[in-house]
Scaffold this active site. Structure first.
Site, mmCIF file in Angstrom:
data_model
loop_
_atom_site.group_PDB
_atom_site.id
_atom_site.type_symbol
_atom_site.label_atom_id
_atom_site.label_comp_id
_atom_site.label_asym_id
_atom_site.label_seq_id
_atom_site.Cartn_x
_atom_site.Cartn_y
_atom_site.Cartn_z
ATOM 1 N N VAL A 35 0.870 -1.174 0.000
ATOM 2 C CA VAL A 35 0.000 0.000 0.000
ATOM 3 C C VAL A 35 0.907 1.224 0.000
ATOM 4 O O VAL A 35 1.630 1.452 0.958
ATOM 5 C CB VAL A 35 -0.924 0.004 1.231
ATOM 6 C CG1 VAL A 35 -1.913 1.159 1.151
ATOM 7 C CG2 VAL A 35 -1.655 -1.330 1.354
ATOM 8 N N CYS A 36 0.881 2.049 -1.063
ATOM 9 C CA CYS A 36 1.961 3.018 -1.272
ATOM 10 C C CYS A 36 1.460 4.347 -1.814
ATOM 11 O O CYS A 36 0.306 4.494 -2.187
ATOM 12 C CB CYS A 36 2.975 2.469 -2.275
ATOM 13 S SG CYS A 36 3.416 0.755 -2.035
ATOM 14 N N THR A 37 2.395 5.305 -1.869
ATOM 15 C CA THR A 37 2.187 6.564 -2.572
ATOM 16 C C THR A 37 3.381 6.804 -3.477
ATOM 17 O O THR A 37 4.524 6.766 -3.012
ATOM 18 C CB THR A 37 2.046 7.739 -1.584
ATOM 19 O OG1 THR A 37 0.941 7.501 -0.709
ATOM 20 C CG2 THR A 37 1.826 9.047 -2.340
ATOM 21 N N ASN B 97 -3.473 3.902 -4.188
ATOM 22 C CA ASN B 97 -3.921 2.534 -4.476
ATOM 23 C C ASN B 97 -5.341 2.497 -5.026
ATOM 24 O O ASN B 97 -6.071 1.521 -4.815
ATOM 25 C CB ASN B 97 -3.823 1.663 -3.218
ATOM 26 C CG ASN B 97 -2.405 1.561 -2.695
ATOM 27 O OD1 ASN B 97 -2.011 2.317 -1.827
ATOM 28 N ND2 ASN B 97 -1.620 0.636 -3.251
ATOM 29 N N ARG C 200 -5.017 8.999 1.044
ATOM 30 C CA ARG C 200 -3.693 9.634 1.048
ATOM 31 C C ARG C 200 -3.521 10.533 -0.176
ATOM 32 O O ARG C 200 -2.676 11.416 -0.191
ATOM 33 C CB ARG C 200 -2.606 8.548 1.053
ATOM 34 C CG ARG C 200 -2.480 7.825 2.380
ATOM 35 C CD ARG C 200 -1.754 6.491 2.255
ATOM 36 N NE ARG C 200 -2.632 5.473 1.684
ATOM 37 C CZ ARG C 200 -2.371 4.788 0.576
ATOM 38 N NH1 ARG C 200 -1.252 5.012 -0.098
ATOM 39 N NH2 ARG C 200 -3.221 3.884 0.135
#
Length: 395
Positions: free
Chosen positions: A142-144, A320, A333
């Site tokens: 789970v990222c940016t 995501n 986010r």
């Protein structure tokens, strides 16, 4: 799919109290500034560098790294086994992994099967458990990620790597157990052939795929998980049952970084290759407007969203969720990250200002293990281990 996971998370890990009051999503703060060079409680050190020699046997390539990180890798694997045994106290699940996952190494494309065997040997860990360790990243990342172009046409690519969702919440320390165990495993890798750099990456020691990488002077690449009903669990199950026409995401990104020599070649390969799991590939090049988010189903590219200066789009940013849809309100986010990018403006974009964006909560959260900054024109990659002191969102 994510909503059901969150309900399960609340039920099983009992941290409902953490997301009330000041933590009610979307918990956000004012855009950070002056956080670079990194220091303070959110900064836990720089990732060390290792060389991976592509000219030697795949079973030998990882021995030095794994020898140095053996204790940390064993600690993580044991932590994952403890979580499994908490749900299946008989220990049968771990037995099944040891018995049936190991032979899958022989089904992986060259050189990945041999590399996994070499890692298992160096770490003195059952082969099946190292195979499972490499599978995890298809499911829980789970990222940016952001690619931005400054006023001179220079491109920057950066990302927060968030990992460990639903993998053991510590109610005392208010942290994810697996996330905490992953941070000591973060390393920068310099993949070399004939004593010259082919590409660089950021890895968790023991994982041979690529989630974050740069081919100097050519392109940069990150991968984010895409939540979808036709997801990675289905693709992995098909692989286990013998249907193997799809590619593992992390192995595809590594092949692209190793073999593609241009942004366009990399984009075509990432857009067209059949995958085991849906994904977002965030790709940056070395020319003006060479930056995009490739939204993938398992079978095809659904959308390629590119930097377009004519349309006023000087950056692309992916978490995501499909960029044309609203993110889940419990996991937004994107909105604070874009707010901070817009406040920064194209004229002021730099390593420092992007690091500020990625240091703003909840872009920085309890799952964040590292922040990486990449400058393709200079071939520069910097990786910083992160923490998120309270108050901080769990994801």
């Amino acid at each position: 799919m994510l909503a059901s996971k969150i309900v399960c998370c609340f039920y099983f890990f009992g941290f409902c109290g953490l997301v009330v009051g000041q933590y009610v999503p979307p918990y956000t703060e004012e855009c950070r500034s002056g956080t670079y060079p990194p220091s303070g409680p959110t900064f836990k050190g720089q990732a060390p560098w290792y060389k991976i020699n592509l000219d030697i046997s795949p079973r030998q390539r990882w021995h030095q790294l794994i020898s140095d990180k053996k204790a940390e890798l064993n600690s993580l694997i044991q932590g994952i086994k403890d979580l499994a045994n908490a749900f299946f106290p008989s220990g049968k699940l771990v037995e099944l992994v040891d018995k049936y996952m190991g032979p899958l190494a022989d089904t992986l494309p060259f050189p990945f099967g041999d590399e996994i065997k070499g890692i298992a040997e160096a770490a003195d860990i059952p082969l099946g458990e190292i195979v499972l360790f490499n599978v995890f990243y298809e499911l829980f990342t789970v990222c940016t990620s952001v690619v931005a172009e400054d006023k001179t046409g220079k491109l920057f690519h950066a990302r927060n790597l968030d990992f460990g969702l639903f993998l053991g919440w510590n109610a005392t320390t208010h942290a994810w157990k697996v996330t905490e165990q992953l941070r000591p495993l973060v390393v920068n890798l310099d993949f070399q052939r004939n004593n010259a750099t082919v590409f660089k990456s950021v890895n968790y020691a023991g994982y041979m795929g690529i989630l974050t990488g740069i081919r100097p002077k050519a392109f940069t690449l990150t991968m984010n998980e895409r939540f979808n009903i036709d997801g990675g669990f289905i693709g992995i199950l098909e692989w286990l049952l013998g249907k193997r026409d799809g590619m593992w995401m992390g192995f595809l990104t590594r092949q692209v970084l190793e073999n593609a020599t241009s942004y366009e070649e990399a984009k075509n390969k990432l857009a067209q290759t059949k995958l085991l799991a849906p994904a977002y590939f965030i790709l940056g090049g070395n020319k003006s407007e060479e930056g995009c988010v490739i939204t993938r189903s398992r079978a095809a590219s659904l959308d390629i969203w590119e930097i377009s200066l004519k349309q006023g789009r000087w950056y692309v940013l992916e978490t995501n969720y499909d960029h044309w849809k609203d993110p889940l309100f419990l996991d937004d986010r994107r909105t604070p990250a874009m707010k901070c990018m817009n406040r920064t403006t194209q004229a002021n974009i730099s390593f420092g200002t992007i690091y500020d964006v990625l240091s703003t909560k909840p872009v920085l959260n309890k799952l964040t293990t590292y922040t990486t900054l990449m400058d393709v024109s200079e071939g520069k990659l910097e990786t910083y281990l992160r923490d998120c002191p309270n108050p901080c969102m769990p994801w």
